[in-house]
Motif scaffolding. Structure first.
Motif, PDB file in Angstrom:
ATOM      1  N   GLU A 181       0.825  -1.210   0.000  1.00 46.15           N
ATOM      2  CA  GLU A 181       0.000   0.000   0.000  1.00 46.15           C
ATOM      3  C   GLU A 181       0.857   1.257   0.000  1.00 46.15           C
ATOM      4  OE1 GLU A 181      -2.677  -0.560   3.299  1.00 46.15           O
ATOM      5  OE2 GLU A 181      -4.030  -1.826   2.099  1.00 46.15           O
ATOM      6  N   THR A 182       1.960   1.236   0.740  1.00 43.06           N
ATOM      7  CA  THR A 182       2.867   2.386   0.737  1.00 43.06           C
ATOM      8  C   THR A 182       3.485   2.583  -0.640  1.00 43.06           C
ATOM      9  OG1 THR A 182       3.351   2.175   3.089  1.00 43.06           O
ATOM     10  CG2 THR A 182       4.987   3.337   1.754  1.00 43.06           C
ATOM     11  N   LEU A 183       3.904   1.490  -1.277  1.00 38.56           N
ATOM     12  CA  LEU A 183       4.448   1.596  -2.632  1.00 38.56           C
ATOM     13  C   LEU A 183       3.418   2.216  -3.575  1.00 38.56           C
ATOM     14  CD1 LEU A 183       6.204  -1.879  -2.972  1.00 38.56           C
ATOM     15  CD2 LEU A 183       7.325   0.352  -2.737  1.00 38.56           C
ATOM     16  N   ALA A 184       2.173   1.742  -3.495  1.00 38.16           N
ATOM     17  CA  ALA A 184       1.108   2.252  -4.362  1.00 38.16           C
ATOM     18  C   ALA A 184       0.826   3.723  -4.081  1.00 38.16           C
ATOM     19  CB  ALA A 184      -0.163   1.416  -4.165  1.00 38.16           C
ATOM     20  N   ASP A 185       0.634   4.054  -2.816  1.00 37.63           N
ATOM     21  CA  ASP A 185       0.269   5.433  -2.449  1.00 37.63           C
ATOM     22  C   ASP A 185       1.357   6.433  -2.816  1.00 37.63           C
ATOM     23  OD1 ASP A 185      -2.022   4.271  -1.400  1.00 37.63           O
ATOM     24  OD2 ASP A 185      -1.426   4.549   0.700  1.00 37.63           O
ATOM     25  N   THR A 186       2.611   6.090  -2.523  1.00 38.24           N
ATOM     26  CA  THR A 186       3.690   7.046  -2.784  1.00 38.24           C
ATOM     27  C   THR A 186       3.985   7.198  -4.271  1.00 38.24           C
ATOM     28  OG1 THR A 186       5.384   5.337  -2.395  1.00 38.24           O
ATOM     29  CG2 THR A 186       4.745   6.726  -0.502  1.00 38.24           C
ATOM     30  N   ALA A 187       3.837   6.123  -5.039  1.00 37.70           N
ATOM     31  CA  ALA A 187       4.066   6.223  -6.491  1.00 37.70           C
ATOM     32  C   ALA A 187       3.012   7.095  -7.151  1.00 37.70           C
ATOM     33  CB  ALA A 187       4.086   4.835  -7.120  1.00 37.70           C
ATOM     34  N   VAL A 188       1.760   6.940  -6.739  1.00 33.59           N
ATOM     35  CA  VAL A 188       0.694   7.770  -7.313  1.00 33.59           C
ATOM     36  C   VAL A 188       0.874   9.221  -6.864  1.00 33.59           C
ATOM     37  CG1 VAL A 188      -1.800   8.184  -7.362  1.00 33.59           C
ATOM     38  CG2 VAL A 188      -0.912   5.853  -7.622  1.00 33.59           C
ATOM     39  N   ALA A 189       1.180   9.439  -5.586  1.00 31.23           N
ATOM     40  CA  ALA A 189       1.380  10.808  -5.086  1.00 31.23           C
ATOM     41  C   ALA A 189       2.517  11.510  -5.822  1.00 31.23           C
ATOM     42  CB  ALA A 189       1.657  10.782  -3.586  1.00 31.23           C
ATOM     43  N   ALA A 190       3.553  10.747  -6.203  1.00 33.67           N
ATOM     44  CA  ALA A 190       4.695  11.307  -6.931  1.00 33.67           C
ATOM     45  C   ALA A 190       4.431  11.420  -8.429  1.00 33.67           C
ATOM     46  CB  ALA A 190       5.936  10.459  -6.683  1.00 33.67           C
ATOM     47  N   ARG A 191       3.250  11.014  -8.859  1.00 32.52           N
ATOM     48  CA  ARG A 191       2.849  11.020 -10.277  1.00 32.52           C
ATOM     49  C   ARG A 191       3.717  10.127 -11.149  1.00 32.52           C
ATOM     50  NH1 ARG A 191      -1.424  14.057 -11.413  1.00 32.52           N
ATOM     51  NH2 ARG A 191      -1.942  15.766 -10.022  1.00 32.52           N
ATOM     52  N   LEU A 192       4.285   9.098 -10.539  1.00 33.46           N
ATOM     53  CA  LEU A 192       5.021   8.101 -11.303  1.00 33.46           C
ATOM     54  C   LEU A 192       4.081   7.049 -11.859  1.00 33.46           C
ATOM     55  CD1 LEU A 192       8.062   7.705  -8.917  1.00 33.46           C
ATOM     56  CD2 LEU A 192       7.923   9.031 -11.045  1.00 33.46           C
ATOM     57  N   ALA A 193       2.891   6.980 -11.294  1.00 30.50           N
ATOM     58  CA  ALA A 193       1.833   6.096 -11.781  1.00 30.50           C
ATOM     59  C   ALA A 193       0.524   6.874 -11.706  1.00 30.50           C
ATOM     60  CB  ALA A 193       1.741   4.838 -10.931  1.00 30.50           C
ATOM     61  N   ALA A 194      -0.329   6.648 -12.685  1.00 31.08           N
ATOM     62  CA  ALA A 194      -1.645   7.292 -12.671  1.00 31.08           C
ATOM     63  C   ALA A 194      -2.562   6.602 -11.678  1.00 31.08           C
ATOM     64  CB  ALA A 194      -2.264   7.262 -14.068  1.00 31.08           C
ATOM     65  N   SER A 195      -2.359   5.307 -11.505  1.00 30.62           N
ATOM     66  CA  SER A 195      -3.152   4.541 -10.549  1.00 30.62           C
ATOM     67  C   SER A 195      -2.355   3.323 -10.116  1.00 30.62           C
ATOM     68  CB  SER A 195      -4.487   4.103 -11.170  1.00 30.62           C
ATOM     69  OG  SER A 195      -4.276   3.156 -12.201  1.00 30.62           O
ATOM     70  N   ALA A 196      -2.800   2.746  -9.007  1.00 29.30           N
ATOM     71  CA  ALA A 196      -2.158   1.537  -8.503  1.00 29.30           C
ATOM     72  C   ALA A 196      -3.214   0.715  -7.787  1.00 29.30           C
ATOM     73  CB  ALA A 196      -1.010   1.881  -7.568  1.00 29.30           C
ATOM     74  N   GLN A 197      -3.071  -0.576  -7.872  1.00 36.00           N
ATOM     75  CA  GLN A 197      -3.959  -1.492  -7.172  1.00 36.00           C
ATOM     76  C   GLN A 197      -3.130  -2.432  -6.316  1.00 36.00           C
ATOM     77  OE1 GLN A 197      -5.810  -3.314 -10.597  1.00 36.00           O
ATOM     78  NE2 GLN A 197      -7.703  -2.178 -10.229  1.00 36.00           N
ATOM     79  N   VAL A 198      -3.653  -2.741  -5.148  1.00 36.08           N
ATOM     80  CA  VAL A 198      -3.039  -3.721  -4.264  1.00 36.08           C
ATOM     81  C   VAL A 198      -4.011  -4.884  -4.143  1.00 36.08           C
ATOM     82  CG1 VAL A 198      -2.248  -4.187  -1.918  1.00 36.08           C
ATOM     83  CG2 VAL A 198      -1.699  -1.999  -3.019  1.00 36.08           C
ATOM     84  N   ALA A 199      -3.518  -6.085  -4.382  1.00 35.20           N
ATOM     85  CA  ALA A 199      -4.358  -7.284  -4.317  1.00 35.20           C
ATOM     86  C   ALA A 199      -3.638  -8.353  -3.513  1.00 35.20           C
ATOM     87  CB  ALA A 199      -4.657  -7.802  -5.719  1.00 35.20           C
ATOM     88  N   GLY A 200      -4.409  -9.123  -2.804  1.00 31.96           N
ATOM     89  CA  GLY A 200      -3.796 -10.210  -2.072  1.00 31.96           C
ATOM     90  C   GLY A 200      -4.670 -10.641  -0.921  1.00 31.96           C
ATOM     91  N   PRO A 201      -4.191 -11.572  -0.208  1.00 37.36           N
ATOM     92  CA  PRO A 201      -2.908 -12.217  -0.432  1.00 37.36           C
ATOM     93  C   PRO A 201      -2.946 -13.186  -1.614  1.00 37.36           C
ATOM     94  CG  PRO A 201      -3.990 -13.222   1.433  1.00 37.36           C
ATOM     95  CD  PRO A 201      -4.860 -12.100   0.978  1.00 37.36           C
ATOM     96  N   VAL A 202      -1.787 -13.388  -2.202  1.00 37.70           N
ATOM     97  CA  VAL A 202      -1.600 -14.384  -3.248  1.00 37.70           C
ATOM     98  C   VAL A 202      -0.500 -15.330  -2.781  1.00 37.70           C
ATOM     99  CG1 VAL A 202      -2.320 -12.860  -5.137  1.00 37.70           C
ATOM    100  CG2 VAL A 202       0.091 -12.992  -4.522  1.00 37.70           C
ATOM    101  N   ARG A 203      -0.530 -16.549  -3.266  1.00 33.92           N
ATOM    102  CA  ARG A 203       0.525 -17.514  -2.925  1.00 33.92           C
ATOM    103  C   ARG A 203       1.546 -17.502  -4.049  1.00 33.92           C
ATOM    104  NH1 ARG A 203       2.106 -22.882  -3.688  1.00 33.92           N
ATOM    105  NH2 ARG A 203       2.864 -23.909  -1.819  1.00 33.92           N
ATOM    106  N   SER A 204       2.778 -17.245  -3.686  1.00 34.36           N
ATOM    107  CA  SER A 204       3.872 -17.215  -4.654  1.00 34.36           C
ATOM    108  C   SER A 204       4.818 -18.374  -4.376  1.00 34.36           C
ATOM    109  CB  SER A 204       4.638 -15.905  -4.557  1.00 34.36           C
ATOM    110  OG  SER A 204       3.813 -14.815  -4.891  1.00 34.36           O
ATOM    111  N   THR A 205       5.306 -18.997  -5.443  1.00 28.77           N
ATOM    112  CA  THR A 205       6.300 -20.055  -5.343  1.00 28.77           C
ATOM    113  C   THR A 205       7.472 -19.656  -6.213  1.00 28.77           C
ATOM    114  OG1 THR A 205       4.536 -21.681  -5.033  1.00 28.77           O
ATOM    115  CG2 THR A 205       6.715 -22.527  -5.622  1.00 28.77           C
ATOM    116  N   TYR A 206       8.671 -19.709  -5.656  1.00 32.14           N
ATOM    117  CA  TYR A 206       9.836 -19.244  -6.396  1.00 32.14           C
ATOM    118  C   TYR A 206      11.113 -19.841  -5.810  1.00 32.14           C
ATOM    119  CZ  TYR A 206       9.621 -16.063  -2.407  1.00 32.14           C
ATOM    120  OH  TYR A 206       9.518 -15.548  -1.128  1.00 32.14           O
ATOM    121  N   TRP A 207      12.168 -19.785  -6.619  1.00 33.87           N
ATOM    122  CA  TRP A 207      13.486 -20.184  -6.149  1.00 33.87           C
ATOM    123  C   TRP A 207      14.103 -18.999  -5.418  1.00 33.87           C
ATOM    124  CZ3 TRP A 207      15.786 -24.787  -6.026  1.00 33.87           C
ATOM    125  CH2 TRP A 207      15.291 -25.796  -6.856  1.00 33.87           C
TER     126      TRP A 207
END
Length: 109
Positions: free
Chosen positions: A20-46
């Motif tokens: 949420e902080t990443l989304a809010d600050t990026a939009v406030a800085a006008r680096l993104a027009a919008s942002a969405q936060v979704a989750g939780p999601v399950r991630s599998t990775y090395w």
């Protein structure tokens, strides 16, 4: 079709608050027009030689290709992972008024 001018940028983190902080600050800085936060999601990775499964929160940003580098740096500076997954996907087509709005909201001021 011409070169894409708009894109979606996706990252994930283990914390809803960080996403949420990443989304809010990026939009406030006008680096993104919008942002969405979704989750939780399950991630599998090395990671460090092992397969890891973890609960994460995904943040999706809509921006222009010209703002991508600044958005990436913004995310990297605030992300809590050593190597955050930051992926940029071009938007090859979209509703013209929406794309125009994206460009206007991310224009440097």
């Amino acid at each position: 079709m011409s070169d894409p001018q708009h894109c979606q940028v996706i990252t994930a983190t283990d914390s809803r608050a960080v996403a949420e902080t990443l989304a809010d600050t990026a939009v406030a800085a006008r680096l993104a027009a919008s942002a969405q936060v979704a989750g939780p999601v399950r991630s599998t990775y090395w990671w460090q030689g092992e397969v890891v499964a973890a609960e994460e929160w995904r943040a999706t940003f809509r921006t222009t290709v010209t703002r991508y580098a600044e958005l990436e740096e913004h995310i990297r500076a605030r992300h809590n992972y050593d190597v955050p997954g930051i992926v940029c996907m071009p938007i090859v087509a979209g509703y013209a008024p929406y794309l125009k709005w994206m460009a206007a909201e991310t224009k440097e001021r």
